[in-house]
Design an enzyme around this catalytic site. Structure first.
Site, PDB file in Angstrom:
ATOM      1  NE  ARG A 215      11.483  -5.634 -19.452  1.00 56.25           N
ATOM      2  CZ  ARG A 215      12.860  -5.834 -19.623  1.00 56.25           C
ATOM      3  NH1 ARG A 215      13.739  -5.144 -19.228  1.00 56.25           N
ATOM      4  NH2 ARG A 215      13.288  -6.900 -20.386  1.00 56.25           N
TER       5      ARG A 215
ATOM      6  CE  LYS B 295      -5.862   6.410  -6.381  1.00 55.66           C
ATOM      7  NZ  LYS B 295      -6.551   4.935  -6.394  1.00 55.66           N
TER       8      LYS B 295
HETATM    9  N1  PLP Z   1      -1.234   7.521  -3.085  1.00 58.33           N
HETATM   10  C1  PLP Z   1      -2.366   7.633  -2.806  1.00 58.33           C
HETATM   11  C2  PLP Z   1      -2.867   8.991  -2.041  1.00 58.33           C
HETATM   12  C3  PLP Z   1      -3.556   6.997  -3.173  1.00 58.33           C
HETATM   13  O1  PLP Z   1      -4.801   7.235  -2.596  1.00 58.33           O
HETATM   14  C4  PLP Z   1      -3.248   5.741  -3.900  1.00 58.33           C
HETATM   15  C5  PLP Z   1      -4.396   4.695  -4.070  1.00 58.33           C
HETATM   16  O2  PLP Z   1      -5.495   4.952  -3.516  1.00 58.33           O
HETATM   17  C6  PLP Z   1      -1.855   5.465  -4.203  1.00 58.33           C
HETATM   18  C7  PLP Z   1      -1.020   6.321  -3.716  1.00 58.33           C
HETATM   19  C8  PLP Z   1      -1.590   4.133  -4.774  1.00 58.33           C
HETATM   20  O3  PLP Z   1      -1.682   4.243  -6.232  1.00 58.33           O
HETATM   21  P1  PLP Z   1      -2.232   2.689  -7.401  1.00 58.33           P
HETATM   22  O4  PLP Z   1      -3.541   2.579  -6.489  1.00 58.33           O
HETATM   23  O5  PLP Z   1      -2.511   3.550  -8.431  1.00 58.33           O
HETATM   24  O6  PLP Z   1      -1.228   1.958  -7.049  1.00 58.33           O
END
Ligand code: PLP
Length: 380
Positions: free
Chosen positions: A50, A199
């Protein structure tokens, strides 16, 4: 290494051969605990997973190099990164958020932050006069999401960072849609970059993660790191390894994603069934000039608004064959989503809007898929 271009950094930094074996691909260190001396002396720099882990540290190096920051932290998800950052602000702080943004962030600042004593205001970040007025009161943080999710609104990172600083606040940029391959907010004056590495960094729709990259390794960065290590929303080593693997092809993938998005947009923008295409590369987009100045390419996320309202949008989403109806973005496979259907009881997205993540299929096939899906709408 920092004089190299981002595409090269993505391949090399954090990917050095393993000193113990010479292995060219990074090992995964799954150990939760590391041997220390009788009085707790760290032997190889690590103590407990951690608190830190060698696989994670490789990813942190890659992120620092790509965004040009002095410190990087990795998290279990993008939401964990945002939450840990925002909860590191003292109670009584005021944060300015964009009126158009990812729905998870909206829930975080709408439901949770006020309970913690954080004052929340929203503003149209594309309207600099409105932001200037909102910056009249002291500020702890100004949150930028550009391009925004799902309307692809563009905000001027350099101008907004200046306004934030003048009001005594930090400028934070969610760089998830662009990635550092297309946009480097710290070089434009921002203080912190946030990513959902789920993503484009992961790139294969198989690993959740988040990151923060800090321009300065200062006391605030240390405070956020301490909070992460104590509260524990850390990235698992296997997830760090998968994300590192994604980084190695990030440059190549972004180039192909962007080129295909450009082709698809050209087709969609000329189609009679399409009322509007939201993509900052279009000269008609209100943020085009700012995007052209601060981005290397315009990205592979877009949304379309269809003539015929909700029914027309759902019909097209239902007829697409290569674009899978699913949430998220940035993977190899193209995705489509009727955002208003998944945003809960009070959706903000227009009912005729479909969000599109352009994947890595052959661009001709992607255009052909939309052509067949839109055909019936033209006849309606
Ligand atoms: N920021 C954006 C622009 C997103 O599209 C997303 C999720 O779709 C997030 C943050 C949140 O990320 P996570 O799903 O990895 O928690």
């Amino acid at each position: 290494m920092n004089a190299l271009r981002p595409g090269t950094l993505a391949v090399h930094v954090g990917n050095e051969a393993d000193p113990a074996t010479g292995a060219v691909a990074p090992p995964i260190h799954l150990a939760t605990t590391f041997r220390h001396g009788p009085a707790g002396e760290r032997i190889a720099g690590y103590e407990y997973q951690r608190e830190g882990n060698p696989t994670n540290d490789r990813l942190r190096e890659t992120l620092k190099a790509l965004e040009g920051g002095e410190e990087a932290l990795t998290f279990a998800s993008g939401m964990a990164a945002m939450t840990t950052l925002l909860e590191s602000l003292p109670a009584g702080s005021r944060v300015l958020f964009p009126d158009e943004c990812y729905s998870g962030l909206r829930m975080l600042f709408g439901e949770f932050l006020p309970e913690r004593g954080i004052a929340v205001d929203t503003v149209d970040m594309a309207d600099l006069d409105a932001v200037r007025a909102a910056c009249a009161a002291p500020l702890a943080m100004l949150w930028i999401e550009t391009p925004s999710n799902p309307l692809l609104k563009i905000s001027d990172i350099a101008a907004l960072s200046e306004l934030a600083h003048a009001a005594g606040g930090l400028a934070v940029v969610d760089n998830t849609f662009a990635t550092p391959l297309l946009q480097r907010p710290l070089a434009l004056g921002a203080d912190i970059v946030m990513h959902s590495t789920t993503k484009y960094f992961g790139g294969h729709s198989d690993v959740l993660g988040g990151a923060l990259v800090f321009a300065r390794a200062d006391a605030f960065a240390q405070k956020v790191a301490h909070r992460l290590h104590v509260t524990g929303a850390v990235l698992a080593p296997f997830s760090a390894w998968l994300t590192l693997r994604g980084c190695r092809s990030l440059g190549a993938r972004m180039a192909m994603h962007c080129a295909s998005a450009r082709k698809l947009v050209a087709f969609l923008a000329a189609h009679p069934a399409v009322e509007r295409v939201n993509w900052p590369g279009l000269p008609s987009h209100p943020g085009h000039a700012v995007a052209a100045a601060q981005m290397r390419e315009f990205g592979a996320m877009l949304s379309i608004q269809l003539h015929g309202g909700r029914e027309a949008a759902l019909a097209v989403a239902g007829r697409l064959r290569l674009f899978t109806n699913a949430t998220s973005l940035g993977g190899c496979e193209s995705l489509v989503e009727h955002r208003a259907s998944v945003e809960g009881p009070n959706p903000r997205s227009p009912q005729n809007l479909l969000r599109v993540s352009v994947g890595l299929e052959d661009e001709e096939d992607l255009v052909a898929d939309f052509a067949q899906a839109l055909e019936c709408n033209t006849q309606m």
